[in-house]
Design a protein around this motif. Structure first.
Motif, PDB file in Angstrom:
ATOM      1  N   PHE A 157       0.829  -1.211   0.000  1.00 43.22           N
ATOM      2  CA  PHE A 157       0.000   0.000   0.000  1.00 43.22           C
ATOM      3  C   PHE A 157       0.859   1.255   0.000  1.00 43.22           C
ATOM      4  O   PHE A 157       0.649   2.174  -0.786  1.00 43.22           O
ATOM      5  N   THR A 216       0.366   2.668  -3.539  1.00 44.23           N
ATOM      6  CA  THR A 216      -0.788   3.554  -3.434  1.00 44.23           C
ATOM      7  C   THR A 216      -0.391   4.971  -3.044  1.00 44.23           C
ATOM      8  O   THR A 216      -0.896   5.947  -3.622  1.00 44.23           O
ATOM      9  N   MET A 217       0.509   5.119  -2.053  1.00 44.42           N
ATOM     10  CA  MET A 217       0.880   6.462  -1.600  1.00 44.42           C
ATOM     11  C   MET A 217       1.561   7.289  -2.683  1.00 44.42           C
ATOM     12  O   MET A 217       1.225   8.469  -2.873  1.00 44.42           O
ATOM     13  N   ILE A 254       1.110   7.032  -5.892  1.00 44.61           N
ATOM     14  CA  ILE A 254       0.057   7.387  -6.847  1.00 44.61           C
ATOM     15  C   ILE A 254      -0.793   8.522  -6.299  1.00 44.61           C
ATOM     16  O   ILE A 254      -1.180   9.457  -7.034  1.00 44.61           O
ATOM     17  N   ARG A 255      -1.066   8.485  -4.997  1.00 42.75           N
ATOM     18  CA  ARG A 255      -1.865   9.545  -4.389  1.00 42.75           C
ATOM     19  C   ARG A 255      -1.110  10.877  -4.422  1.00 42.75           C
ATOM     20  O   ARG A 255      -1.699  11.935  -4.698  1.00 42.75           O
ATOM     21  N   ARG A 256       0.203  10.827  -4.168  1.00 42.89           N
ATOM     22  CA  ARG A 256       1.009  12.058  -4.214  1.00 42.89           C
ATOM     23  C   ARG A 256       1.040  12.629  -5.629  1.00 42.89           C
ATOM     24  O   ARG A 256       0.938  13.847  -5.826  1.00 42.89           O
ATOM     25  N   THR A 298      -1.235  12.152  -7.925  1.00 47.33           N
ATOM     26  CA  THR A 298      -2.573  12.665  -8.208  1.00 47.33           C
ATOM     27  C   THR A 298      -2.747  14.064  -7.618  1.00 47.33           C
ATOM     28  O   THR A 298      -3.286  14.976  -8.276  1.00 47.33           O
ATOM     29  N   ASP A 299      -2.293  14.253  -6.367  1.00 49.55           N
ATOM     30  CA  ASP A 299      -2.399  15.579  -5.744  1.00 49.55           C
ATOM     31  C   ASP A 299      -1.566  16.610  -6.501  1.00 49.55           C
ATOM     32  O   ASP A 299      -2.002  17.773  -6.676  1.00 49.55           O
ATOM     33  N   TYR A 300      -0.391  16.189  -6.981  1.00 50.84           N
ATOM     34  CA  TYR A 300       0.475  17.117  -7.727  1.00 50.84           C
ATOM     35  C   TYR A 300      -0.181  17.537  -9.044  1.00 50.84           C
ATOM     36  O   TYR A 300      -0.183  18.724  -9.402  1.00 50.84           O
ATOM     37  N   ARG A 311      -3.386  17.507  -9.722  1.00 49.79           N
ATOM     38  CA  ARG A 311      -4.566  18.316  -9.418  1.00 49.79           C
ATOM     39  C   ARG A 311      -4.165  19.754  -9.078  1.00 49.79           C
ATOM     40  O   ARG A 311      -4.793  20.721  -9.540  1.00 49.79           O
TER      41      ARG A 311
END
Length: 238
Positions: A192, A196-197, A199-201, A203-205, A207
């Motif tokens: 995870f 996952t982390m 990918i989340r970072r 995604t935030d970048y 956005r």
């Protein structure tokens, strides 16, 4: 995915746990088969029309009177815990080490009936119908004289004699399952944070960039996520 993996692991654990007792019963039946044929050979010694009951009686009572101290893994055994009975060719019990069956007609029981027909005679009978652990295993062998069957010998052993071994095996399986389950959870957590982390970072970048916030480019390392992030950053710069 990991919830499915854990559910599958728990299902596999339950299947393995359910298989422990039948495998012990199979091993028990195999050893009892050896024992009953040894006793049948003793009953054939000097026999003509009926099994040699006295030979088996002497042999069995001598064995039952023995005391020993056998350490079997985590259990200590001090005496034999099997019983035996002998029938004639009609299925009438001639000898019973427990002293309760003599004179009774056992010709309808599968261990005696099949053995007297020249087949493999065995049965498992419960003392309490709704409790599978309360039964006993009956393994029989024919007594022959000049090629014809003149009787049968049956060895009886209670199923609960294997319960200590089943409990030990189940406890060890539970310990192994607990360790494996913990390992799966740690592996899941590691995956995870490893996949996952980032990918989340990313995604935030993306956005924040789309909202013209000009966020600092995060460091992802040399991996697929990092390559994707650097490709996006190059595209944004151009």
């Amino acid at each position: 995915f990991f919830f499915v993996l854990i559910a599958g692991f728990l299902l596999l654990f339950q299947v393995l746990e359910d298989e422990i007792r039948p495998r012990y019963l199979e091993a028990l039946e195999e050893s009892l088969n050896d024992t009953v044929h040894i006793l049948a050979a003793a009953a054939e010694d000097g026999a003509t029309d009926k099994p040699n009951v006295q030979a088996v009686r002497r042999l069995f009572e001598a064995a039952r009177s023995r005391r020993f101290n056998a350490r079997i893994y985590q259990l200590t055994k001090e005496k034999i815990n099997v019983s035996v009975y002998i029938t004639d060719a009609r299925g009438i019990v001639l000898y019973d080490s427990a002293g309760v069956r003599e004179g009774q007609d056992y010709s309808s029981w599968n261990d005696v009936k099949k053995t007297l027909r020249g087949e493999y005679g065995a049965r498992a009978t419960r003392r309490q119908k709704d409790d599978p652990k309360s039964g006993s295993l009956y393994i029989a062998a024919p007594v022959r004289s000049h090629g014809r069957i003149i009787g049968s010998v049956t060895v009886v052993k209670a199923n609960d004699s294997i319960q200590p071994f089943v409990r030990i095996a189940q406890r060890k399986l539970s310990q192994a399952a607990g360790f494996t389950g913990l390992l799966v959870l740690l592996l899941g957590a590691g995956v995870f944070f490893w996949i996952t982390m980032p990918i989340r970072r990313l995604t935030d970048y993306v956005r924040d960039t789309a909202q013209r916030k000009r966020p600092p480019f995060p460091e992802f390392g040399k991996n697929e996520i990092g390559d994707l992030a650097r490709a996006f950053e190059q595209l944004r710069t151009e």
